[in-house]
Design a protein around this motif. Structure first.
Motif, PDB file in Angstrom:
ATOM      1  N   GLY A  62      54.884 -27.119  26.031  1.00 49.14           N
ATOM      2  CA  GLY A  62      54.440 -27.142  24.646  1.00 49.14           C
ATOM      3  C   GLY A  62      55.392 -26.425  23.717  1.00 49.14           C
ATOM      4  N   LYS A  63      55.900 -25.276  24.165  1.00 45.46           N
ATOM      5  CA  LYS A  63      56.701 -24.486  23.225  1.00 45.46           C
ATOM      6  C   LYS A  63      58.086 -25.084  23.008  1.00 45.46           C
ATOM      7  N   SER A  64      58.517 -25.987  23.921  1.00 43.14           N
ATOM      8  CA  SER A  64      59.819 -26.593  23.684  1.00 43.14           C
ATOM      9  C   SER A  64      59.750 -27.703  22.644  1.00 43.14           C
ATOM     10  N   LYS A  65      58.522 -28.050  22.214  1.00 43.14           N
ATOM     11  CA  LYS A  65      58.395 -29.038  21.136  1.00 43.14           C
ATOM     12  C   LYS A  65      58.488 -28.370  19.772  1.00 43.14           C
ATOM     13  N   VAL A  66      58.301 -27.041  19.730  1.00 43.91           N
ATOM     14  CA  VAL A  66      58.202 -26.342  18.446  1.00 43.91           C
ATOM     15  C   VAL A  66      59.479 -26.489  17.635  1.00 43.91           C
ATOM     16  N   MET A  67      60.611 -26.107  18.248  1.00 47.05           N
ATOM     17  CA  MET A  67      61.878 -26.075  17.528  1.00 47.05           C
ATOM     18  C   MET A  67      62.267 -27.445  16.962  1.00 47.05           C
ATOM     19  N   PRO A  68      62.330 -28.501  17.792  1.00 42.63           N
ATOM     20  CA  PRO A  68      62.767 -29.788  17.229  1.00 42.63           C
ATOM     21  C   PRO A  68      61.842 -30.297  16.130  1.00 42.63           C
ATOM     22  N   PHE A  69      60.527 -30.157  16.327  1.00 40.55           N
ATOM     23  CA  PHE A  69      59.634 -30.724  15.326  1.00 40.55           C
ATOM     24  C   PHE A  69      59.558 -29.873  14.072  1.00 40.55           C
ATOM     25  N   LEU A  70      59.762 -28.547  14.224  1.00 37.28           N
ATOM     26  CA  LEU A  70      59.823 -27.679  13.050  1.00 37.28           C
ATOM     27  C   LEU A  70      61.016 -28.095  12.180  1.00 37.28           C
ATOM     28  N   LEU A  72      71.679 -27.444  13.273  1.00 36.36           N
ATOM     29  CA  LEU A  72      70.830 -26.557  14.072  1.00 36.36           C
ATOM     30  C   LEU A  72      70.101 -27.340  15.159  1.00 36.36           C
ATOM     31  N   PHE A  73      69.605 -28.519  14.782  1.00 37.09           N
ATOM     32  CA  PHE A  73      68.909 -29.355  15.768  1.00 37.09           C
ATOM     33  C   PHE A  73      69.835 -29.675  16.945  1.00 37.09           C
ATOM     34  N   ALA A  74      71.055 -30.112  16.623  1.00 39.93           N
ATOM     35  CA  ALA A  74      71.998 -30.471  17.692  1.00 39.93           C
ATOM     36  C   ALA A  74      72.343 -29.240  18.530  1.00 39.93           C
ATOM     37  N   ALA A  75      72.597 -28.108  17.857  1.00 42.57           N
ATOM     38  CA  ALA A  75      72.983 -26.899  18.583  1.00 42.57           C
ATOM     39  C   ALA A  75      71.856 -26.422  19.495  1.00 42.57           C
ATOM     40  N   ALA A  76      70.605 -26.550  19.024  1.00 41.69           N
ATOM     41  CA  ALA A  76      69.475 -26.047  19.804  1.00 41.69           C
ATOM     42  C   ALA A  76      69.116 -26.980  20.956  1.00 41.69           C
ATOM     43  N   GLN A  77      69.302 -28.287  20.762  1.00 44.31           N
ATOM     44  CA  GLN A  77      68.822 -29.230  21.773  1.00 44.31           C
ATOM     45  C   GLN A  77      69.911 -29.693  22.745  1.00 44.31           C
ATOM     46  N   ALA A  78      71.183 -29.520  22.400  1.00 45.33           N
ATOM     47  CA  ALA A  78      72.240 -29.951  23.331  1.00 45.33           C
ATOM     48  C   ALA A  78      72.141 -29.232  24.680  1.00 45.33           C
ATOM     49  N   PRO A  79      71.832 -27.908  24.693  1.00 52.00           N
ATOM     50  CA  PRO A  79      71.727 -27.244  26.004  1.00 52.00           C
ATOM     51  C   PRO A  79      70.651 -27.851  26.898  1.00 52.00           C
ATOM     52  N   VAL A  80      69.591 -28.413  26.286  1.00 54.89           N
ATOM     53  CA  VAL A  80      68.533 -29.029  27.081  1.00 54.89           C
ATOM     54  C   VAL A  80      69.107 -30.164  27.924  1.00 54.89           C
ATOM     55  N   LEU A  81      70.021 -30.925  27.326  1.00 57.11           N
ATOM     56  CA  LEU A  81      70.567 -32.087  28.026  1.00 57.11           C
ATOM     57  C   LEU A  81      71.821 -31.766  28.829  1.00 57.11           C
ATOM     58  N   PHE A  82      72.579 -30.757  28.408  1.00 57.87           N
ATOM     59  CA  PHE A  82      73.882 -30.554  29.047  1.00 57.87           C
ATOM     60  C   PHE A  82      73.995 -29.271  29.862  1.00 57.87           C
ATOM     61  N   SER A  83      73.179 -28.244  29.559  1.00 64.17           N
ATOM     62  CA  SER A  83      73.323 -26.990  30.316  1.00 64.17           C
ATOM     63  C   SER A  83      72.338 -26.863  31.462  1.00 64.17           C
ATOM     64  N   ARG A  84      71.119 -27.354  31.247  1.00 67.52           N
ATOM     65  CA  ARG A  84      70.043 -27.079  32.208  1.00 67.52           C
ATOM     66  C   ARG A  84      70.397 -27.524  33.624  1.00 67.52           C
ATOM     67  N   ASP A  85      70.824 -28.765  33.767  1.00 63.76           N
ATOM     68  CA  ASP A  85      71.097 -29.303  35.103  1.00 63.76           C
ATOM     69  C   ASP A  85      72.250 -28.568  35.759  1.00 63.76           C
ATOM     70  N   LEU A  86      73.210 -28.121  34.932  1.00 65.36           N
ATOM     71  CA  LEU A  86      74.354 -27.413  35.501  1.00 65.36           C
ATOM     72  C   LEU A  86      73.958 -25.996  35.882  1.00 65.36           C
ATOM     73  N   ARG A  87      73.186 -25.344  35.002  1.00 63.35           N
ATOM     74  CA  ARG A  87      72.833 -23.956  35.272  1.00 63.35           C
ATOM     75  C   ARG A  87      71.944 -23.854  36.509  1.00 63.35           C
ATOM     76  N   HIS A  88      70.956 -24.719  36.599  1.00 64.41           N
ATOM     77  CA  HIS A  88      70.040 -24.646  37.746  1.00 64.41           C
ATOM     78  C   HIS A  88      70.548 -25.445  38.929  1.00 64.41           C
ATOM     79  N   ARG A  89      71.697 -26.069  38.774  1.00 68.83           N
ATOM     80  CA  ARG A  89      72.380 -26.824  39.820  1.00 68.83           C
ATOM     81  C   ARG A  89      71.586 -28.034  40.311  1.00 68.83           C
ATOM     82  N   SER A  90      70.614 -28.471  39.526  1.00 71.61           N
ATOM     83  CA  SER A  90      69.906 -29.694  39.903  1.00 71.61           C
ATOM     84  C   SER A  90      70.838 -30.891  39.730  1.00 71.61           C
ATOM     85  N   ILE A  91      71.980 -30.670  39.079  1.00 70.10           N
ATOM     86  CA  ILE A  91      72.979 -31.731  38.918  1.00 70.10           C
ATOM     87  C   ILE A  91      73.373 -32.310  40.276  1.00 70.10           C
TER      88      ILE A  91
END
Lengths: 297, 322
Positions: free
Chosen positions: A51-59, A100-119
């Motif tokens: 739920g809280k990850s919807k706050v930033m983009p929709f705000l 701001l939208f791009a800066a805040a949401q790009a990590p969701v698509l590009f960092s998460r899989d690399l950081r948690h190594r689910s890539i």
């Protein structure tokens, strides 16, 4: 089940009441890529996530739509003869929110899989690393473009409601849309590349903010000063170095309703377009190289 | 698709490699590896850095070998990487789970990334999560999972698309003894009951002894040995004898047996007797002799058993020879 055709070939089959094999259709690579694209697009807006990850983009989206609603209200009520702001310029005016939208949401698509190594789990599946990188970029591009196009479409609907000339408005809208697509490709490429390299979300956001907001501010200042000093060539040339000044320069040259400090004319529009496309291509090559490298680790 | 897969359970090998070599500059991760892996559970044993994970990554088509060939499920790794990745599952050694997603959502997503449709992916994920033993916790974010639950979730995503072969890289890593046993039983079931070929790595040899049909031993990128687990544990023809008393009694027995023509050596509280010479080799002759000698000396026999070797012994022997 296939066991019947292979009697006795699977040990333990007689007792196997638990495990069921899958005999159905398996999608091809194109369908898998489309699924990844749709999932990425949803995730960019926090859909299908907590739920809280919807706050930033929709705000941010709400903040960028609000002025458009006010403009539409005013134009419809007062019956003005034109919109107070052009479609392309509206995007320019809300550039802070878009960045701001791009800066805040790009990590969701590009960092998460690399950081948690689910890539690693993705790369152990049919999609190859370069395809994965490109699909991720496409998701972010479309997400950023939607972010810009929602208020633009609202303005267009308002203009039609208040009886402004339909063909004028439509051609201005189409110009704005083309420019927005190019801008979204640029912003998604830059923010995506930064996020795929700096895996901590904080660093990625700060990096993208530096590249998209601070750099643009500096360039705008340099352009204003050089225009003041009558150094027109400098003012135009400096505009090549930020996605927003490229967007504004091209919009100015194309008569899409944005005015730069110094008119972008002569061979400059071609240079702007070339640099924009090269920048997109460079970001894509960088992304592919980055994910290739991760994939072979 | 399954009709293609049916062939895999025939007599043919699931994986074959020929002269497979991988060098990272001066580091030789794999050297001239030629092995075959069949259906069932195959253990891949080796110390850290022996080349186990490198081998798996090459077989998945994620790393290019420096030399040699390999094929997985009939697909060449050079050209058929994508086809291979469609048919295999992979459970990596390291942590690979995003903390803010539930195991249920994650497994569904991963099944879809393997080409299952939305409803099939949901159905299979529910099935597989039940098999690995994740119940209510499957709906909680994985960040709060214990190591045991994380290993189960990792296994579930590897099985979600009903692969024909799974690579399990150190599945028992970090588990307590009870969870370790559960995991090993699960690995055994995957190979037998689920009918999925398994290549499982471990640096703990005793674990693989319990679950695998076949064991491949790697050391420093070289193949030490590849054979059925039974062969590793074959009877050696040696005997172990233990008598009531202390080391004095043990030595008295050993000396007396040596006089009768048997080669003896002490091993802990027991006497280890090498395979008897030809004149005593007939069935039961050596046993009778030991019984008689113990009776003459007035020693109480506690134990008389064939000496089975352990996987560790093979590994240590092999290591010493190479």
């Amino acid at each position: 089940m296939s066991e019947h055709s292979q009697p006795g070939s699977r040990p333990g089959v007689i007792h196997d009441l638990g495990y069921r094999h899958y005999d159905g259709v398996r999608d091809g690579t194109a369908t898998i890529a489309r699924t990844l694209f749709v999932t990425g697009l949803r995730h960019a807006y926090g859909l299908g996530r907590s739920g809280k990850s919807k706050v930033m983009p929709f705000l941010l989206l709400g903040m960028s739509v609000m002025p458009a609603l006010i403009v539409v209200g005013v134009v419809v009520l007062t019956g003005g003869s034109s919109l107070p702001v052009s479609y392309a310029d509206y995007t320019n005016q809300t550039q802070l929110l878009v960045s701001l939208f791009a800066a805040a949401q790009a990590p969701v698509l590009f960092s998460r899989d690399l950081r948690h190594r689910s890539i690693v789990l993705y790369f152990a599946r049919p999609l190859a690393a370069p395809v994965f990188a490109l699909v991720r970029w496409l998701s972010l591009t479309v997400a950023v473009w939607l972010f810009m196009s929602v208020p633009t479409l609202l303005l267009y609907l308002g203009a039609l409601l208040s009886g402004l000339d339909k063909s004028d408005q439509t051609s201005a809208l189409l110009k704005a849309v083309v420019l927005q697509v190019l801008l979204a490709m640029l912003i998604a490429g830059i923010a995506g590349l930064i996020s795929s390299v700096s895996l901590r979300r904080g660093f990625a956001v700060v990096g993208s903010v530096m590249a998209l907001i601070v750099l643009t501010g500096v360039i705008t200042a340099v352009q204003a000063i050089s225009a003041e000093e009558d150094a027109d060539a400098v003012a135009t040339a400096v505009g090549l170095f930020s996605p927003w000044s490229l967007y504004n320069g091209l919009a100015d040259a194309w008569d899409a309703g944005v005015e730069t400090f110094v008119p972008v004319d002569g061979a400059w529009p071609l240079a702007y377009a070339l640099v924009a496309l090269l920048l997109v291509a460079g970001c894509l090559l960088g992304l592919v190289a980055r994910f290739r490298k991760v994939g072979s680790r | 698709m399954r009709n293609v897969t049916g062939e895999q359970h025939g007599p043919g090998p699931v994986i074959t490699t020929a002269g497979l070599t991988k060098h990272y500059g001066a580091v030789h991760a794999l050297t001239d590896l030629t092995v075959e892996v069949g259906a069932g559970v195959t253990g891949l044993v080796g110390a850290n850095g022996a080349g186990k994970s490198t081998l798996i990554k090459i077989l998945l088509g994620l790393l290019e070998p420096t030399g040699g060939h390999a094929s997985v499920l009939g697909h060449d790794i050079e050209h058929g990487g994508q086809e291979i990745r469609r048919l295999v599952g992979y459970m990596p050694e390291h942590d690979c789970l995003p903390p803010d997603v539930s195991a249920s959502d994650f497994t569904v997503h991963m099944a879809r990334m393997s080409g299952l449709g939305a409803s099939a992916a949901r159905e299979r994920s529910a099935d597989v999560l039940r098999h690995v033993g994740l119940d209510e916790e499957r709906y909680r974010p994985m960040g709060g999972y214990s190591t045991g639950m994380k290993q189960r979730a990792k296994l579930a995503q590897a099985l979600a698309h009903d692969p024909q072969l799974v690579f399990l890289d150190e599945p028992t890593n970090g588990l307590d003894p009870a969870a370790r046993n559960d995991m090993l039983r699960l690995v055994e079931r995957i190979g037998s009951e689920f009918g999925i070929a398994v290549l499982v790595t471990s640096h703990l040899l005793g674990e693989l002894e319990q679950v695998s049909d076949h064991v491949i031993v790697l050391d420093g990128g070289h193949l030490l040995r590849s054979s059925a687990t039974g062969d590793f544990l074959q009877r050696t023809g040696s005997l172990l004898v233990e008598v009531v008393g202390t080391e004095t009694e043990r030595d008295r027995l050993g000396e007396a047996l040596a006089l009768r023509g048997l080669t003896c050596r002490p091993r802990g509280p027991m006497v280890a007797i090498d395979p008897p010479p030809p004149e005593l080799a007939a069935e039961g002759v050596a046993h009778d002799l030991i019984r008689d000698v113990a009776a003459e000396l007035g020693l109480g026999l506690m134990r008389l058993q064939p000496d089975r070797r352990h996987l560790e012994d093979v590994f240590l022997d092999g290591g010493a020879h190479v």
